[in-house]
Design a protein around this motif. Structure first.
Motif, PDB file in Angstrom:
ATOM      1  N   PHE A   1       9.054  15.029  -4.652  1.00  0.00           N
ATOM      2  CA  PHE A   1      10.305  14.634  -3.988  1.00  0.00           C
ATOM      3  C   PHE A   1      10.042  14.287  -2.524  1.00  0.00           C
ATOM      4  O   PHE A   1      10.498  13.265  -2.020  1.00  0.00           O
ATOM      5  N   PHE A   2       9.275  15.144  -1.860  1.00  0.00           N
ATOM      6  CA  PHE A   2       8.980  14.930  -0.438  1.00  0.00           C
ATOM      7  C   PHE A   2       8.308  13.576  -0.216  1.00  0.00           C
ATOM      8  O   PHE A   2       8.744  12.780   0.615  1.00  0.00           O
TER       9      PHE A   2
ATOM     10  N   PRO B   1       0.808  -1.232   0.000  1.00  0.00           N
ATOM     11  CA  PRO B   1       0.000   0.000   0.000  1.00  0.00           C
ATOM     12  C   PRO B   1       0.839   1.279   0.000  1.00  0.00           C
ATOM     13  O   PRO B   1       0.416   2.293  -0.564  1.00  0.00           O
ATOM     14  N   LEU B   2       2.034   1.238   0.604  1.00  0.00           N
ATOM     15  CA  LEU B   2       2.904   2.420   0.606  1.00  0.00           C
ATOM     16  C   LEU B   2       3.221   2.839  -0.826  1.00  0.00           C
ATOM     17  O   LEU B   2       3.151   4.020  -1.183  1.00  0.00           O
ATOM     18  N   ILE B   3       3.589   1.837  -1.647  1.00  0.00           N
ATOM     19  CA  ILE B   3       3.963   2.119  -3.030  1.00  0.00           C
ATOM     20  C   ILE B   3       2.708   2.418  -3.849  1.00  0.00           C
ATOM     21  O   ILE B   3       2.719   3.297  -4.706  1.00  0.00           O
ATOM     22  N   GLY B   4       1.617   1.689  -3.542  1.00  0.00           N
ATOM     23  CA  GLY B   4       0.357   1.939  -4.241  1.00  0.00           C
ATOM     24  C   GLY B   4      -0.119   3.367  -4.049  1.00  0.00           C
ATOM     25  O   GLY B   4      -0.542   4.030  -4.994  1.00  0.00           O
ATOM     26  N   ASP B   5      -0.026   3.862  -2.806  1.00  0.00           N
ATOM     27  CA  ASP B   5      -0.443   5.242  -2.512  1.00  0.00           C
ATOM     28  C   ASP B   5       0.392   6.248  -3.296  1.00  0.00           C
ATOM     29  O   ASP B   5      -0.127   7.235  -3.823  1.00  0.00           O
ATOM     30  N   LEU B   6       1.694   5.986  -3.356  1.00  0.00           N
ATOM     31  CA  LEU B   6       2.595   6.884  -4.078  1.00  0.00           C
ATOM     32  C   LEU B   6       2.233   6.907  -5.560  1.00  0.00           C
ATOM     33  O   LEU B   6       2.200   7.961  -6.195  1.00  0.00           O
ATOM     34  N   TRP B   7       1.926   5.720  -6.081  1.00  0.00           N
ATOM     35  CA  TRP B   7       1.557   5.570  -7.496  1.00  0.00           C
ATOM     36  C   TRP B   7       0.275   6.330  -7.800  1.00  0.00           C
ATOM     37  O   TRP B   7       0.220   7.157  -8.716  1.00  0.00           O
ATOM     38  N   VAL B   8      -0.766   6.080  -6.990  1.00  0.00           N
ATOM     39  CA  VAL B   8      -2.059   6.726  -7.229  1.00  0.00           C
ATOM     40  C   VAL B   8      -1.939   8.238  -7.012  1.00  0.00           C
ATOM     41  O   VAL B   8      -2.437   9.042  -7.811  1.00  0.00           O
ATOM     42  N   GLY B   9      -1.222   8.627  -5.950  1.00  0.00           N
ATOM     43  CA  GLY B   9      -1.033  10.054  -5.661  1.00  0.00           C
ATOM     44  C   GLY B   9      -0.340  10.773  -6.806  1.00  0.00           C
ATOM     45  O   GLY B   9      -0.730  11.881  -7.182  1.00  0.00           O
TER      46      GLY B   9
END
Ligand SMILES: [Cu+2]
Length: 271
Positions: free
Chosen positions: A107-108, A43-51
């Motif tokens: 970046f953040f 989910p960490l990577i999924g959130d970054l992807w969707v965001g």
């Protein structure tokens, strides 16, 4: 003109409807194209992807809107050359500062997620030494002291116990490969002379596909493996099976001779 606009909007509508239908069946539409994640870290990577997609879409809509507005509002009306504008400070300031803000936000979030994803402070339950060799994979089960070697003709299977944290230590004896299980949402380069590592906790039993994600030579496309996430009992049984098959001990990454079943040797062109 009107007919062309109507045809174009019909085509766009069809593409949206068709892709929506196909993706909806597997729930991929909601994940913006990602397969189902099967680790605690996914989910960490999924959130970054969707965001990132949402942010890109917001910027995209704004830019497309401005382009459309400029094209319509300032379309050619007569042969008179319009007033030429140069050095508009507010505009120059805007298009210098806005991208900086966009990059800064991306970046953040990237650094923050990366720190979490690459966090190895929690002790791992299982350690697997992964060797990516031209053109297959070797899995050293470090705690159990057994190994499994794959070849390009026989795809190896990596067994992992469900809900246990696995530490992968990646080595290569030849060229750069990349260890990738798409449903783990995680990929890491396998670099000769350097051990890369990461930890994941698979939390859903099943069979998943893995592959090499770095072009590494003529049989790169055959550098596949399967991942079986199983119960602790099944994992133990598999370790015992490897032991019974005489695959005790560990394979050393620099020992190229261990991989005698690659097609190169079959073809006799390695000698
Ligand atoms: Cu490879």
């Amino acid at each position: 003109m009107r007919r062309r606009v109507m045809a174009a909007s019909a085509a766009v509508g069809a593409v949206l409807a068709l892709s929506g239908c196909a993706a909806d069946a597997s729930g991929q539409w909601q994940r913006w194209g990602l397969p189902e994640g099967v680790t605690e870290q996914a989910p960490l990577i999924g959130d970054l992807w969707v965001g990132s997609w949402v942010a890109a879409l917001v910027v995209g809509v704004l830019v497309w809107g401005l382009i459309l507005w400029a094209a319509i509002a300032y379309r050619k009306r007569n042969d008179e050359l319009p007033r030429q504008t140069r050095f508009n400070m507010p505009i120059e300031f805007l298009y210098t500062v806005t991208p900086l803000i966009v990059i800064g936000v991306l970046f953040f979030f990237t650094v923050r997620h990366q720190d979490d994803i690459l966090d190895e402070s929690a002790p791992a339950d299982v350690t697997v030494g992964v060797i990516g060799q031209q053109w297959s994979w070797t899995f050293n089960y470090v705690d159990e002291d057994v190994y499994d070697i794959g070849t390009t003709t026989e795809i190896p299977t990596l067994y992992l116990p469900v809900d246990q944290t696995v530490r992968f230590e990646l080595d290569s004896p030849d060229v750069i490969h990349s260890f990738w299980v798409p449903q783990f949402y995680m990929k890491q380069d396998v670099v000769p002379g350097r051990t890369n590592s990461f930890q994941v906790t698979p939390n859903k039993e099943g069979t998943y596909a893995g592959k090499c994600a770095e072009l590494c030579g003529v049989y790169h496309s055959r550098m596949l493996f399967n991942v079986e996430v199983v119960s602790a009992e099944e994992f133990e049984a598999q370790m015992e099976a490897l032991r019974q098959a005489g695959q005790s001990g560990q394979i050393d990454a620099p020992l190229r001779g261990a991989y005698s079943e690659t097609p190169l040797n079959e073809a006799g062109s390695d000698q």
